[in-house]
Write a protein that holds these residues in place. Sequence first.
Motif, PDB file in Angstrom:
ATOM      1  N   SER A 113       0.846  -1.187   0.000  1.00 55.64           N
ATOM      2  CA  SER A 113       0.000   0.000   0.000  1.00 55.64           C
ATOM      3  C   SER A 113       0.880   1.235   0.000  1.00 55.64           C
ATOM      4  O   SER A 113       1.758   1.369   0.852  1.00 55.64           O
ATOM      5  CB  SER A 113      -0.929   0.022   1.221  1.00 55.64           C
ATOM      6  OG  SER A 113      -1.669   1.231   1.263  1.00 55.64           O
ATOM      7  N   THR A 114       0.649   2.129  -0.963  1.00 57.35           N
ATOM      8  CA  THR A 114       1.407   3.381  -1.025  1.00 57.35           C
ATOM      9  C   THR A 114       0.518   4.597  -0.797  1.00 57.35           C
ATOM     10  O   THR A 114       0.976   5.727  -0.912  1.00 57.35           O
ATOM     11  CB  THR A 114       2.113   3.522  -2.388  1.00 57.35           C
ATOM     12  OG1 THR A 114       1.134   3.640  -3.434  1.00 57.35           O
ATOM     13  CG2 THR A 114       3.007   2.324  -2.665  1.00 57.35           C
ATOM     14  N   ASP A 115      -0.762   4.377  -0.488  1.00 55.97           N
ATOM     15  CA  ASP A 115      -1.692   5.492  -0.295  1.00 55.97           C
ATOM     16  C   ASP A 115      -1.267   6.400   0.857  1.00 55.97           C
ATOM     17  O   ASP A 115      -1.271   7.622   0.742  1.00 55.97           O
ATOM     18  CB  ASP A 115      -3.111   4.970  -0.036  1.00 55.97           C
ATOM     19  CG  ASP A 115      -3.792   4.484  -1.303  1.00 55.97           C
ATOM     20  OD1 ASP A 115      -3.476   5.004  -2.390  1.00 55.97           O
ATOM     21  OD2 ASP A 115      -4.647   3.591  -1.207  1.00 55.97           O
ATOM     22  N   GLY A 116      -0.917   5.781   1.981  1.00 51.90           N
ATOM     23  CA  GLY A 116      -0.505   6.578   3.138  1.00 51.90           C
ATOM     24  C   GLY A 116       0.764   7.358   2.859  1.00 51.90           C
ATOM     25  O   GLY A 116       0.882   8.533   3.242  1.00 51.90           O
ATOM     26  N   HIS A 117       1.718   6.737   2.188  1.00 53.75           N
ATOM     27  CA  HIS A 117       2.947   7.421   1.787  1.00 53.75           C
ATOM     28  C   HIS A 117       2.623   8.635   0.922  1.00 53.75           C
ATOM     29  O   HIS A 117       3.201   9.714   1.100  1.00 53.75           O
ATOM     30  CB  HIS A 117       3.845   6.448   1.018  1.00 53.75           C
ATOM     31  CG  HIS A 117       4.982   7.110   0.303  1.00 53.75           C
ATOM     32  ND1 HIS A 117       6.154   7.468   0.932  1.00 53.75           N
ATOM     33  CD2 HIS A 117       5.127   7.496  -1.006  1.00 53.75           C
ATOM     34  CE1 HIS A 117       6.961   8.037   0.064  1.00 53.75           C
ATOM     35  NE2 HIS A 117       6.371   8.068  -1.117  1.00 53.75           N
ATOM     36  N   GLY A 118       1.687   8.456  -0.017  1.00 51.74           N
ATOM     37  CA  GLY A 118       1.310   9.561  -0.897  1.00 51.74           C
ATOM     38  C   GLY A 118       0.738  10.730  -0.130  1.00 51.74           C
ATOM     39  O   GLY A 118       1.046  11.898  -0.425  1.00 51.74           O
ATOM     40  N   LEU A 119      -0.097  10.450   0.865  1.00 53.96           N
ATOM     41  CA  LEU A 119      -0.693  11.529   1.657  1.00 53.96           C
ATOM     42  C   LEU A 119       0.353  12.276   2.479  1.00 53.96           C
ATOM     43  O   LEU A 119       0.366  13.512   2.498  1.00 53.96           O
ATOM     44  CB  LEU A 119      -1.782  10.973   2.566  1.00 53.96           C
ATOM     45  CG  LEU A 119      -2.457  12.029   3.448  1.00 53.96           C
ATOM     46  CD1 LEU A 119      -3.970  11.900   3.405  1.00 53.96           C
ATOM     47  CD2 LEU A 119      -1.987  11.934   4.900  1.00 53.96           C
ATOM     48  N   ALA A 142     -15.085   7.319   6.578  1.00 56.51           N
ATOM     49  CA  ALA A 142     -14.508   6.089   7.119  1.00 56.51           C
ATOM     50  C   ALA A 142     -14.446   5.005   6.052  1.00 56.51           C
ATOM     51  O   ALA A 142     -14.486   3.813   6.364  1.00 56.51           O
ATOM     52  CB  ALA A 142     -15.329   5.606   8.320  1.00 56.51           C
ATOM     53  N   GLY A 143     -14.334   5.409   4.792  1.00 56.26           N
ATOM     54  CA  GLY A 143     -14.280   4.454   3.694  1.00 56.26           C
ATOM     55  C   GLY A 143     -12.924   3.795   3.562  1.00 56.26           C
ATOM     56  O   GLY A 143     -12.058   3.900   4.432  1.00 56.26           O
ATOM     57  N   GLY A 144     -12.731   3.116   2.409  1.00 54.32           N
ATOM     58  CA  GLY A 144     -11.523   2.340   2.212  1.00 54.32           C
ATOM     59  C   GLY A 144     -10.250   3.150   2.273  1.00 54.32           C
ATOM     60  O   GLY A 144      -9.219   2.661   2.754  1.00 54.32           O
ATOM     61  N   ALA A 145     -10.277   4.388   1.797  1.00 56.20           N
ATOM     62  CA  ALA A 145      -9.063   5.206   1.795  1.00 56.20           C
ATOM     63  C   ALA A 145      -8.656   5.620   3.208  1.00 56.20           C
ATOM     64  O   ALA A 145      -7.474   5.852   3.474  1.00 56.20           O
ATOM     65  CB  ALA A 145      -9.276   6.441   0.930  1.00 56.20           C
ATOM     66  N   SER A 146      -9.607   5.708   4.107  1.00 54.12           N
ATOM     67  CA  SER A 146      -9.330   6.254   5.433  1.00 54.12           C
ATOM     68  C   SER A 146      -8.395   5.380   6.250  1.00 54.12           C
ATOM     69  O   SER A 146      -7.518   5.873   6.961  1.00 54.12           O
ATOM     70  CB  SER A 146     -10.636   6.470   6.204  1.00 54.12           C
ATOM     71  OG  SER A 146     -11.435   7.437   5.559  1.00 54.12           O
ATOM     72  N   ARG A 147      -8.560   4.051   6.168  1.00 56.80           N
ATOM     73  CA  ARG A 147      -7.746   3.185   7.019  1.00 56.80           C
ATOM     74  C   ARG A 147      -6.264   3.296   6.674  1.00 56.80           C
ATOM     75  O   ARG A 147      -5.407   3.328   7.570  1.00 56.80           O
ATOM     76  CB  ARG A 147      -8.213   1.735   6.908  1.00 56.80           C
ATOM     77  CG  ARG A 147      -7.390   0.781   7.756  1.00 56.80           C
ATOM     78  CD  ARG A 147      -8.036  -0.566   7.944  1.00 56.80           C
ATOM     79  NE  ARG A 147      -7.108  -1.494   8.563  1.00 56.80           N
ATOM     80  CZ  ARG A 147      -7.417  -2.710   8.991  1.00 56.80           C
ATOM     81  NH1 ARG A 147      -8.669  -3.131   8.866  1.00 56.80           N
ATOM     82  NH2 ARG A 147      -6.520  -3.495   9.533  1.00 56.80           N
ATOM     83  N   ALA A 148      -5.937   3.369   5.368  1.00 62.47           N
ATOM     84  CA  ALA A 148      -4.540   3.520   4.974  1.00 62.47           C
ATOM     85  C   ALA A 148      -3.969   4.833   5.491  1.00 62.47           C
ATOM     86  O   ALA A 148      -2.809   4.899   5.909  1.00 62.47           O
ATOM     87  CB  ALA A 148      -4.416   3.445   3.457  1.00 62.47           C
ATOM     88  N   VAL A 149      -4.796   5.879   5.480  1.00 63.40           N
ATOM     89  CA  VAL A 149      -4.361   7.187   5.958  1.00 63.40           C
ATOM     90  C   VAL A 149      -4.142   7.153   7.476  1.00 63.40           C
ATOM     91  O   VAL A 149      -3.154   7.685   7.990  1.00 63.40           O
ATOM     92  CB  VAL A 149      -5.384   8.264   5.573  1.00 63.40           C
ATOM     93  CG1 VAL A 149      -5.077   9.591   6.260  1.00 63.40           C
ATOM     94  CG2 VAL A 149      -5.407   8.443   4.056  1.00 63.40           C
ATOM     95  N   ALA A 199      -4.623  19.184  11.355  1.00 64.13           N
ATOM     96  CA  ALA A 199      -4.973  18.956   9.953  1.00 64.13           C
ATOM     97  C   ALA A 199      -6.375  18.354   9.867  1.00 64.13           C
ATOM     98  O   ALA A 199      -6.782  17.567  10.722  1.00 64.13           O
ATOM     99  CB  ALA A 199      -3.969  18.034   9.280  1.00 64.13           C
ATOM    100  N   ILE A 200      -7.081  18.750   8.817  1.00 64.73           N
ATOM    101  CA  ILE A 200      -8.388  18.195   8.499  1.00 64.73           C
ATOM    102  C   ILE A 200      -8.283  17.575   7.108  1.00 64.73           C
ATOM    103  O   ILE A 200      -7.812  18.225   6.166  1.00 64.73           O
ATOM    104  CB  ILE A 200      -9.485  19.281   8.475  1.00 64.73           C
ATOM    105  CG1 ILE A 200      -9.454  20.116   9.755  1.00 64.73           C
ATOM    106  CG2 ILE A 200     -10.849  18.647   8.252  1.00 64.73           C
ATOM    107  CD1 ILE A 200      -9.811  19.365  11.003  1.00 64.73           C
ATOM    108  N   ILE A 201      -8.709  16.322   6.976  1.00 63.43           N
ATOM    109  CA  ILE A 201      -8.610  15.608   5.707  1.00 63.43           C
ATOM    110  C   ILE A 201     -10.000  15.156   5.280  1.00 63.43           C
ATOM    111  O   ILE A 201     -10.693  14.470   6.037  1.00 63.43           O
ATOM    112  CB  ILE A 201      -7.676  14.391   5.835  1.00 63.43           C
ATOM    113  CG1 ILE A 201      -6.267  14.833   6.225  1.00 63.43           C
ATOM    114  CG2 ILE A 201      -7.651  13.593   4.527  1.00 63.43           C
ATOM    115  CD1 ILE A 201      -5.355  13.697   6.640  1.00 63.43           C
TER     116      ILE A 201
END
Length: 285
Positions: A113-119, A142-149, A199-201
């Motif tokens: 998973s590179t999503d968190g790295h990207g953020l 709280a969707g799929g993207a949130s857990r990686a973040v 921060a607010i995401i």
Amino acid sequence: MSDLPIGLPTGAAMVAGVVGQPIHHSLSPFLHTAWLRDLGLNGVYAPFGPKDEHGFDRLILSCRSNGIKGLNVTAPFKEQALALADTVSDTAKKAGSANLLTFDEEGYLHADSTDGHGLIRAFELQAPDCDLSSAPVAIMGAGGASRAVVAALLDKGCPEVRIINRTIARAEELVFAFKIGVTAFDLTQVDRAFSGAIAIINAASGGPHPLFENLTENAAVMDMTYRPLKTAWLQAAEARGLKTVDGLNMLIEQARPSFKAFYGIEPRPDYDIRKLALDFLGETA
């Protein structure tokens, strides 16, 4: 029978791609193709759009034997991608999903998973003074993207990640998954969740128009979408004089390690892929 599209170069060409449904809107083929051309590599990056989970299964089975280097994975197949992998990185385990699949010469599948790295990189580039380890961070959705973040923020040292969701039970699933450092809020508690946040995401579609009156001047606001680049969230944040982070940099920065995994070389750091992407999207910086 191969699931590779008819006419897609194989043989000496290094082939990778992105899979999702829908997939026509994805900017990933543009990014990777631009990097391939810049480096003069004999490579292809193609979109795949299986209709359902069964189609995704068939695609992965085909990729195990047809020499494809790997796939980026987007909604709705990220969790399925993780489940199908033979080996899984610690990052993907924490994220509960995979957006990067690579195949070795024997067809074994590795998930990452590179999503968190990207953020995290997007914040470093656009809001370098926003210290994500200094105070709570609030995430809308709280969707799929949130857990990686969430996983990336906790690894970064964030003291508390606050999940705000229309259905609080979905937010509480993340509390249960991480055990420590995550709290859940519903939409009636937005002001309390935002209070004191660094921060607010926004990781949700739709939802209430944001109010940022209680944020300190060193706080930053991010919207994970990049169409349009300046969303209502970011416009409201700029009106308050806050730093903003857009979804385009997150997309680009999560793509860089994927490109290296597929083609064995990193994109040139001085190649201005963001400007090219903005021109392609018809956006201004």
